[in-house]
Design an enzyme around this catalytic site. Structure first.
Site, PDB file in Angstrom:
ATOM      1  CG  ASP A 295      23.074 -57.312 -17.458  1.00 37.55           C
ATOM      2  OD1 ASP A 295      22.294 -58.022 -16.677  1.00 37.55           O
ATOM      3  OD2 ASP A 295      22.890 -56.385 -17.955  1.00 37.55           O
ATOM      4  CG  HIS A 341      13.359 -47.314 -15.465  1.00 37.69           C
ATOM      5  ND1 HIS A 341      13.086 -47.021 -16.493  1.00 37.69           N
ATOM      6  CD2 HIS A 341      14.166 -48.411 -15.450  1.00 37.69           C
ATOM      7  CE1 HIS A 341      13.223 -48.134 -17.496  1.00 37.69           C
ATOM      8  NE2 HIS A 341      14.006 -48.944 -16.909  1.00 37.69           N
TER       9      HIS A 341
END
Ligand SMILES: C[S@@+](CC[C@H](N)C(=O)[O-])C[C@H]1O[C@@H](n2cnc3c(N)ncnc32)[C@H](O)[C@@H]1O
Length: 443
Positions: A295, A341
């Site tokens: 991340d 998304h």
């Protein structure tokens, strides 16, 4: 056979409420209520949850029918978030004098620092949504919802994120409003940032061309903008972490997504894995596997701190920008949960292409995302929830939720060597799993 649709809905509701009541009485649990002592909706078995879903669908339709066409168009209230935002901002749910379950508006005003008149107006508005109640005139008490806000930090962080980051991006309370002519010829000011972004950047795929950018007056992505403020970054990550374990989003669904036991001594990479909850769930159930959570730097730091010690040797954290080539080569599975998304096709394709240099023959990319239903294949109540995520992605990142046609097209556009091996949606999960294989040039 009921003669009208309304009668049919009413009898469906009655029938299913009977089932739920019979269950609570059998299990000797208190009936569902707004009482401050009521816990969140109890997790019933699957059959009872199905009954609850029928009631939610049917009441939603019956309510809309009873509103009628004009009522349906005019009833959604944009004001709800004002009271919710004020409750969070001024800590009203926690502004009761020590040890007391009831408080006057004055007491709440003096503890919170918000004027008494505001407190009264805000709380009486919230009470119409059954957040707080007024058992006697002038005396405020908790309902189950306000008690939950008072006692549950992640819920407060989520509401804070919605009210202060997303709502401005959707409806717009910052940035420059523009004036237009109404049909009646009156000039009025419009604050609507997501719609304004569509006008300003028609058809753009840039993540910095969203309602969020206009509302917060920034040319950075949401992730970059939030990372400049430790409070906002932590609130986002904590809110996501809490939200993504909620009903229908439980991490445990990942256990059914693949035959993990077949990956003896395998390596799994969670790309954009936040604090690592997915890997922790998998690691606890599959002791022979090793995990790498990737991340942004600020997220990785917090993730490392939260990792249960006993998993130290099998779950590691690695800073990695998923637009750069994947540094962990030859892993068995690359998970992308709720990543694509956030991005338009142009950027989602970049993320998928950045994986390619690392993919070995037989490697899998496991997408865990909403799969938008075919129109009409679900009830409006359920479909609305999923399509509301689509609006949220639009307002925040200029991203999108996708249906199966969109997913297929995305992989073909990223690289024809990606091929979809299977699509599943575990019972009770709001997210689907798309298992994607990689075909090397020789195969
Ligand atoms: C919607 S969250 C999903 C988190 C997690 N996968 C889950 O399901 O809860 C998106 C994640 O992508 C991360 N992210 C955003 N931009 C990134 C980048 N360029 N490289 C790596 N991670 C990124 C965010 O920090 C965040 O953790």
């Amino acid at each position: 056979m009921p003669a009208t649709r309304t009668a049919e809905l009413a009898s469906r509701i009655a029938e299913n409420i009977e089932r739920i009541d019979a269950y609570t009485s059998l299990k000797d649990t208190p009936p569902v209520s707004f009482d401050a002592s009521a816990s969140d909706f109890p997790l019933y078995d699957q059959e009872i949850d199905a009954a609850r879903q029928v009631v939610l669908d049917a009441t939603d339709e019956l309510h809309a029918l009873m509103l009628g066409p004009v009522g349906m168009l005019t009833s959604p209230s944009h004001n709800f978030l004002i009271s919710l935002q004020a409750i969070c901002r001024f800590g009203l749910a926690n502004a009761f004098p020590d040890g007391k379950d009831e408080a006057t508006f004055d007491e709440i005003a003096s503890i919170s620092g918000l004027g008494e008149s505001y407190v009264r107006r805000i709380l009486r508005h919230a009470m119409t949504y059954r957040i707080f109640c007024e058992p006697r005139k002038g005396l405020v008490a908790h309902t189950s919802a306000s008690k939950h806000l008072a006692t549950d930090l992640p819920t407060r962080q989520w509401i804070g994120m919605i009210a202060e980051e997303m709502w401005p991006a959707a409806a717009g309370v910052g940035g420059a409003p523009y004036s237009t002519e109404s049909e009646s010829g009156l000039a009025y000011l419009i604050h609507k940032q997501t719609v304004e972004a569509m006008v300003k950047w028609p058809g753009s795929e840039e993540p910095t061309h969203s309602g969020f950018n206009l509302a917060h007056n920034t040319s950075e992505t949401v992730f970059a903008a939030l990372s400049r403020s430790p409070m906002r970054a932590e609130r986002y990550a904590a809110a996501m972490s809490w939200f993504s374990t909620g009903p229908g989003l439980e991490m445990t669904h990942i256990l059914e997504a693949l035959r993990w036991e077949s990956l003896v001594d395998g390596v799994v990479v969670d790309v954009g894995g936040s604090y690592g909850s997915i890997c922790v769930t998998l690691a606890r159930n599959h002791p022979s596997l090793k995990f790498i959570v990737q991340d942004r730097p600020e997220v990785i730091v917090a993730g490392r701190q939260q990792l249960p010690q006993e998993l130290d040797d099998r779950v590691t954290f690695l800073e990695h920008d998923f637009f750069d080539d994947q540094p962990v080569r030859g892993a068995d599975v690359y998970i992308l949960r709720w990543i694509l998304h956030d991005w338009s096709d142009q950027y989602a394709i970049k993320i998928l292409r950045a994986l390619i240099p690392a993919l070995k023959e037989g490697a899998k990319v496991l997408i865990n995302e909403i799969i938008l239903p075919e129109p009409g294949s679900s009830t409006p109540y359920h479909e609305r929830k999923l399509r509301s995520f689509d609006m949220a992605m639009l307002e925040f990142h200029n991203g999108k939720e996708r249906d199966m046609d969109d997913w297929r097209q995305l992989f073909i556009s990223a690289d024809p060597n990606y091929h979809i091996l299977g699509v599943t949606q575990p019972a009770g999960s709001r997210l689907g799993f798309i298992e994607v294989g990689w075909r090397t040039a020789e195969t």
